[in-house]
Design a protein around this motif. Structure first.
Motif, short mmCIF file in Angstrom:
data_model
loop_
_atom_site.label_atom_id
_atom_site.label_comp_id
_atom_site.label_asym_id
_atom_site.label_seq_id
_atom_site.Cartn_x
_atom_site.Cartn_y
_atom_site.Cartn_z
N ASP A 103 8.33 10.03 6.55
CA ASP A 103 7.34 9.91 7.59
C ASP A 103 7.17 11.27 8.22
OD1 ASP A 103 5.68 9.20 9.64
OD2 ASP A 103 7.02 7.71 10.50
N ASP A 104 5.96 11.76 8.26
CA ASP A 104 5.76 13.10 8.80
C ASP A 104 5.84 13.13 10.31
OD1 ASP A 104 3.35 11.98 9.51
OD2 ASP A 104 2.13 13.59 8.68
N ASP A 105 6.07 12.00 10.95
CA ASP A 105 6.22 11.99 12.39
C ASP A 105 7.68 12.17 12.80
OD1 ASP A 105 3.56 11.66 12.84
OD2 ASP A 105 3.66 9.48 12.97
N GLU A 106 8.56 12.34 11.82
CA GLU A 106 9.99 12.50 12.15
C GLU A 106 10.15 13.66 13.10
OE1 GLU A 106 13.96 13.68 9.82
OE2 GLU A 106 12.68 12.21 8.84
N GLY A 107 10.83 13.40 14.19
CA GLY A 107 11.06 14.42 15.18
C GLY A 107 10.00 14.45 16.27
N ILE A 136 0.87 -1.17 0.00
CA ILE A 136 0.00 0.00 0.00
C ILE A 136 0.90 1.22 0.00
CG2 ILE A 136 -1.73 1.33 1.27
CD1 ILE A 136 -1.46 -2.38 1.75
N THR A 137 0.76 2.05 -1.03
CA THR A 137 1.58 3.25 -1.15
C THR A 137 0.67 4.46 -1.33
OG1 THR A 137 1.74 3.11 -3.57
CG2 THR A 137 3.46 1.99 -2.28
N LYS A 138 1.24 5.61 -1.08
CA LYS A 138 0.59 6.87 -1.43
C LYS A 138 1.68 7.87 -1.73
CE LYS A 138 -0.11 9.06 3.07
NZ LYS A 138 -1.10 9.48 4.07
N ALA A 139 1.29 8.91 -2.42
CA ALA A 139 2.26 9.95 -2.78
C ALA A 139 2.63 10.78 -1.57
CB ALA A 139 1.68 10.85 -3.87
N ALA A 140 3.91 10.97 -1.39
CA ALA A 140 4.39 11.85 -0.32
C ALA A 140 4.20 13.29 -0.77
CB ALA A 140 5.87 11.57 -0.05
N LYS A 141 3.99 14.16 0.20
CA LYS A 141 3.81 15.59 -0.08
C LYS A 141 5.12 16.32 0.20
CE LYS A 141 -0.83 15.44 -0.26
NZ LYS A 141 -1.20 14.46 -1.21
N GLY A 196 12.79 27.60 5.34
CA GLY A 196 13.22 27.43 3.95
C GLY A 196 13.75 26.06 3.60
N ARG A 197 13.67 25.12 4.54
CA ARG A 197 14.16 23.76 4.27
C ARG A 197 13.09 22.94 3.56
NH1 ARG A 197 16.00 21.81 10.01
NH2 ARG A 197 13.99 22.76 10.40
N ARG A 198 13.54 22.13 2.61
CA ARG A 198 12.64 21.24 1.87
C ARG A 198 12.28 20.07 2.78
NH1 ARG A 198 14.33 16.82 -1.49
NH2 ARG A 198 12.56 16.07 -2.66
N LYS A 199 11.00 19.79 2.92
CA LYS A 199 10.51 18.70 3.76
C LYS A 199 9.58 17.82 2.94
CE LYS A 199 11.79 19.94 8.04
NZ LYS A 199 12.28 19.13 9.09
N ILE A 200 9.53 16.56 3.34
CA ILE A 200 8.64 15.61 2.68
C ILE A 200 7.83 14.89 3.75
CG2 ILE A 200 8.50 13.58 1.21
CD1 ILE A 200 11.02 14.57 -0.17
N LYS A 201 6.50 14.85 3.55
CA LYS A 201 5.60 14.18 4.49
C LYS A 201 4.95 13.00 3.78
CE LYS A 201 3.00 16.55 7.24
NZ LYS A 201 2.11 17.48 7.93
N GLY A 202 4.83 11.90 4.51
CA GLY A 202 4.18 10.73 3.91
C GLY A 202 3.82 9.71 4.96
N ASN A 203 2.95 10.06 5.87
CA ASN A 203 2.57 9.17 6.95
C ASN A 203 1.52 8.17 6.47
OD1 ASN A 203 1.20 8.17 9.30
ND2 ASN A 203 2.25 9.76 10.46
N MET A 204 1.68 6.90 6.82
CA MET A 204 0.75 5.83 6.40
C MET A 204 -0.09 5.30 7.56
SD MET A 204 1.32 5.55 3.14
CE MET A 204 0.53 4.02 2.72
#
Length: 196
Positions: free
Chosen positions: A188-192, A76-81, A88-96
């Protein structure tokens, strides 16, 4: 911990499992992982959840996803945002978490034992809900890493805690085996978050 009459489902938070195995210094042989749990009971299904960055020309995780899809896993996948934070840092979120939770609840009438591969404390409520339905829940993560990858609340709620370190001898990919693709595409958007 497992009864041969139980219908077992594996719910694998791909980013969390990858981080835990890397923290312990080994790669997972996903064939061995299936074999290990098939020996413990009737393995109904194994789900693998991960977010992907869709606009990349090449994703290093894509070969692993394709392999899992053809070798006994339901992927099961979904597109990360992708976004830029206030500094100004580039971040990627993709919590499942939601996808995993919905699948677990939909399966709860036909599964006896859920094995959740994650140490994320957000799953404590899911574990509690499955237990209220009379289901057994084991969680797989590790206490042997620095920092610890396992939420104390989740560990206390689960019926069983399986330290990934104890599974290493059963599921580790042999050093001379063909390497699995690099898995740097996990997000994973829970990083941190302080869930552990």
């Amino acid at each position: 911990m497992f009864d041969s009459r139980e219908k077992i489902v594996l719910l694998i938070d791909g980013a969390n499992l990858y981080a835990a195995s890397k923290a312990l210094g080994f790669d997972i042989d996903y064939n061995k992982l299936l074999d290990y749990f098939q020996a413990g009971g009737y393995l109904l299904r194994a789900y693998y959840y991960t977010a992907l960055v869709e606009d990349q020309e090449y994703s290093s995780i894509r070969p692993l996803i394709d392999w899992l899809d053809y070798n006994g896993y339901r992927v099961i996948t979904k597109a990360a945002k992708e976004f830029t934070d206030a500094s100004g840092r580039r971040k990627i979120k993709g919590n499942m978490d939601i996808e995993l939770t919905i699948d677990a609840m939909e399966l709860s009438d036909s599964v006896d034992h859920f094995v959740i591969f994650s140490g994320d404390g957000d799953f404590r409520s899911l574990v509690e809900a499955l237990q209220r339905k009379g289901r057994k829940v084991s969680v797989v993560s590790t206490l042997k890493s620095q920092p610890v990858m396992m939420s104390d609340d989740l560990r206390r709620q689960a019926d069983h805690f399986i330290d990934l370190f104890r599974l290493k001898k059963h599921i580790e990919r042999a050093p001379n085996a063909r390497p699995q693709p690099a898995q740097e595409g996990y997000y994973d958007d829970d990083e941190g978050d302080e869930d552990y």
